[in-house]
Design a protein around this motif. Structure first.
Motif, short mmCIF file in Angstrom:
data_model
loop_
_atom_site.label_atom_id
_atom_site.label_comp_id
_atom_site.label_asym_id
_atom_site.label_seq_id
_atom_site.Cartn_x
_atom_site.Cartn_y
_atom_site.Cartn_z
N VAL A 183 0.83 -1.19 0.00
CA VAL A 183 0.00 0.00 0.00
C VAL A 183 0.87 1.24 0.00
O VAL A 183 2.04 1.22 0.38
N ASP A 184 0.28 2.33 -0.44
CA ASP A 184 0.91 3.64 -0.35
C ASP A 184 0.80 4.09 1.10
O ASP A 184 -0.32 4.26 1.61
N PRO A 185 1.92 4.28 1.82
CA PRO A 185 1.84 4.64 3.24
C PRO A 185 1.07 5.93 3.50
O PRO A 185 0.54 6.13 4.59
N GLY A 186 1.01 6.80 2.51
CA GLY A 186 0.32 8.06 2.72
C GLY A 186 -1.18 7.99 2.55
O GLY A 186 -1.91 8.79 3.12
N SER A 187 -1.66 7.03 1.75
CA SER A 187 -3.10 6.97 1.48
C SER A 187 -3.74 5.64 1.82
O SER A 187 -4.95 5.54 1.94
N LEU A 188 -2.89 4.60 1.96
CA LEU A 188 -3.36 3.24 2.25
C LEU A 188 -4.14 2.61 1.10
O LEU A 188 -4.86 1.65 1.29
N THR B 204 -20.02 -1.21 -13.37
CA THR B 204 -20.37 -1.07 -11.95
C THR B 204 -19.73 -2.19 -11.15
O THR B 204 -19.16 -1.97 -10.08
N GLY B 205 -19.81 -3.42 -11.67
CA GLY B 205 -19.18 -4.54 -10.99
C GLY B 205 -17.67 -4.43 -10.96
O GLY B 205 -17.03 -4.73 -9.95
N TRP B 206 -17.09 -4.00 -12.10
CA TRP B 206 -15.64 -3.85 -12.17
C TRP B 206 -15.15 -2.82 -11.16
O TRP B 206 -14.17 -3.04 -10.46
N LEU B 207 -15.85 -1.69 -11.08
CA LEU B 207 -15.45 -0.64 -10.14
C LEU B 207 -15.60 -1.12 -8.70
O LEU B 207 -14.75 -0.84 -7.84
N THR B 208 -16.66 -1.87 -8.42
CA THR B 208 -16.85 -2.42 -7.07
C THR B 208 -15.71 -3.35 -6.70
O THR B 208 -15.16 -3.27 -5.59
N ALA B 209 -15.34 -4.25 -7.62
CA ALA B 209 -14.24 -5.17 -7.35
C ALA B 209 -12.92 -4.41 -7.16
O ALA B 209 -12.13 -4.73 -6.26
N THR C 5 -8.45 -2.52 -3.67
CA THR C 5 -7.41 -1.50 -3.73
C THR C 5 -7.64 -0.34 -2.76
O THR C 5 -6.68 0.35 -2.40
N SER C 6 -8.85 -0.10 -2.32
CA SER C 6 -9.14 1.04 -1.44
C SER C 6 -8.66 0.74 -0.02
O SER C 6 -8.29 -0.40 0.30
N PRO C 7 -8.67 1.73 0.87
CA PRO C 7 -8.29 1.48 2.27
C PRO C 7 -9.13 0.40 2.96
O PRO C 7 -8.71 -0.13 3.99
N LEU C 8 -10.30 0.06 2.39
CA LEU C 8 -11.07 -1.05 2.96
C LEU C 8 -10.25 -2.33 2.95
O LEU C 8 -10.34 -3.14 3.88
N HIS C 9 -9.46 -2.53 1.90
CA HIS C 9 -8.63 -3.74 1.80
C HIS C 9 -7.59 -3.75 2.92
O HIS C 9 -7.36 -4.78 3.57
N TRP C 10 -6.94 -2.60 3.14
CA TRP C 10 -5.96 -2.49 4.22
C TRP C 10 -6.62 -2.72 5.57
O TRP C 10 -6.10 -3.45 6.41
N LEU C 11 -7.78 -2.10 5.78
CA LEU C 11 -8.47 -2.25 7.06
C LEU C 11 -8.95 -3.68 7.26
O LEU C 11 -9.00 -4.18 8.39
N GLY C 12 -9.28 -4.36 6.16
CA GLY C 12 -9.76 -5.73 6.26
C GLY C 12 -8.75 -6.69 6.85
O GLY C 12 -9.13 -7.76 7.35
N GLU C 13 -7.47 -6.35 6.81
CA GLU C 13 -6.45 -7.19 7.42
C GLU C 13 -6.40 -6.99 8.93
O GLU C 13 -5.72 -7.76 9.64
N ALA D 53 -14.57 -5.50 8.53
CA ALA D 53 -14.17 -4.87 7.27
C ALA D 53 -13.80 -5.93 6.24
O ALA D 53 -14.12 -5.79 5.05
N HIS D 54 -13.12 -6.98 6.68
CA HIS D 54 -12.77 -8.07 5.77
C HIS D 54 -14.04 -8.72 5.21
O HIS D 54 -14.10 -9.07 4.03
N MET D 55 -15.06 -8.86 6.05
CA MET D 55 -16.32 -9.46 5.60
C MET D 55 -17.00 -8.56 4.58
O MET D 55 -17.55 -9.05 3.58
N VAL D 56 -16.98 -7.24 4.81
CA VAL D 56 -17.56 -6.32 3.84
C VAL D 56 -16.85 -6.44 2.49
O VAL D 56 -17.48 -6.48 1.43
N GLU D 57 -15.52 -6.53 2.53
CA GLU D 57 -14.74 -6.67 1.30
C GLU D 57 -15.14 -7.93 0.54
O GLU D 57 -15.36 -7.91 -0.67
N HIS D 58 -15.27 -9.04 1.26
CA HIS D 58 -15.63 -10.30 0.62
C HIS D 58 -17.05 -10.24 0.05
O HIS D 58 -17.32 -10.78 -1.04
#
Length: 303
Positions: free
Chosen positions: A26-31, A76-81, A86-94, A99-104
């Motif tokens: 991840v980008d440390p400045g934006s996650l 719409t599906g591509w942007l959601t995936a 790639t968004s900070p949700l992915h970082w937070l999901g770890e 958050a991981h459940m929302v991502e899945h």
């Protein structure tokens, strides 16, 4: 409320720099993540779909071959995936089970059905140079590929594969491994998405093998009913379990006033209720078609 706190933290992560520690690149400045193993397939499919759609429409006319609704569903599906991985949700999901459940769930019950509805195989074939398309079609019809496809594209096979992916990756040893190993983490996301894409594609476009549309819709209802049951059981087990399944998953739980067990329970509820509602909505859609149409003929509902 935990859900509002989760949204607030995501907005805060977007707005200010933070330290990135974990397995994601991840980008440390934006996650925001920049994992090429996830970005490359996303861009390849997106570019291929765009090129194939433009070529198909130039040949057949706008909206022919692939409809405007399918194009809207794909993007719409591509942007959601893309945002899910790639968004900070992915970082937070770890660091937060919920958050991981929302991502899945974004991958499996939002992005996958939208992209399946778009039926991307046609535009992807048209994205190839004209001289390559016949050869690509022959390769796809080779027995070594066609036979496995016939097996996995059977409605019951697709339902089982989707269910196996869901249950296997929530087994504590494998889930913990995915949090520690980047390659396994990628495989987890790919397994969820690909199995869900196959599941929804088969329900929406599966070959009838001589069956009427009404029979195929009835099979789709049965497959969704099975999926609602087993995913609901898994969500319930996560919710009511008296112990934490994956201790390392809830490092940020305290930021939301949650214990690790409460974070797991929230994740279980997210799987149990929102995912169940989306599957039920899809089941009602297929049930409506099953009860009211048969090869273009309407049938009155019995009361």
């Amino acid at each position: 409320m935990p859900a509002l706190k989760l949204l607030a933290l995501l907005l805060a992560l977007l707005a200010q720099p933070a330290q990135a520690h974990g397995i994601s690149d991840v980008d440390p400045g934006s996650l925001w993540s920049y994992d090429p193993w996830l970005l490359a397939p996303l861009y390849a499919v997106g570019i291929g779909f765009y090129i194939g759609t433009q070529r198909l429409w130039r040949h057949a006319g706008g909206g022919r071959g692939v409809s405007f609704r399918q194009v809207a569903a794909f993007w719409t599906g591509w942007l959601t995936a893309a945002l899910a991985v790639t968004s900070p949700l992915h970082w937070l999901g770890e660091r937060l089970f919920a958050a991981h459940m929302v991502e899945h769930e974004l991958l499996m019950v939002v992005a996958a059905p939208l992209m399946a509805f778009a039926r991307i195989n046609g535009p992807m074939l048209w994205s190839l140079p004209a001289s390559f398309r016949p050869a690509a079609g022959r390769i796809l019809n080779l027995p070594i590929l066609a036979a496995p496809w016939r097996f996995v594209s059977h409605p019951m096979s697709a339902t089982i594969l989707h269910g196996v992916a869901l249950w296997v990756w929530h087994a504590p040893p494998l889930y913990a491994w995915a949090l520690e190993n980047t390659t396994i983490h990628r495989l987890q996301h790919i397994s969820f998405f690909v199995s869900a894409l196959l599941f929804w594609w088969v329900l929406l476009h599966g070959r009838g093998r001589g069956r009427s549309t009404r029979v195929r819709d009835g099979i789709a209802v049965a497959c969704l009913f099975i999926t609602i049951l087993h995913s609901g059981v898994l969500g319930a087990l996560l919710t009511v379990s008296p112990r934490v399944w994956i201790p390392g998953q809830s490092a940020f739980a305290g930021e939301f006033g949650l214990s690790a067990l409460e974070d797991q329970q929230l994740a279980g509820i997210l799987m149990w209720v929102p995912m169940g509602i989306l599957y039920t909505g899809a089941g009602l859609f297929f049930a409506h078609r099953w009860l009211t149409a048969n090869n273009g003929h309407s049938y009155p509902l019995l009361v």
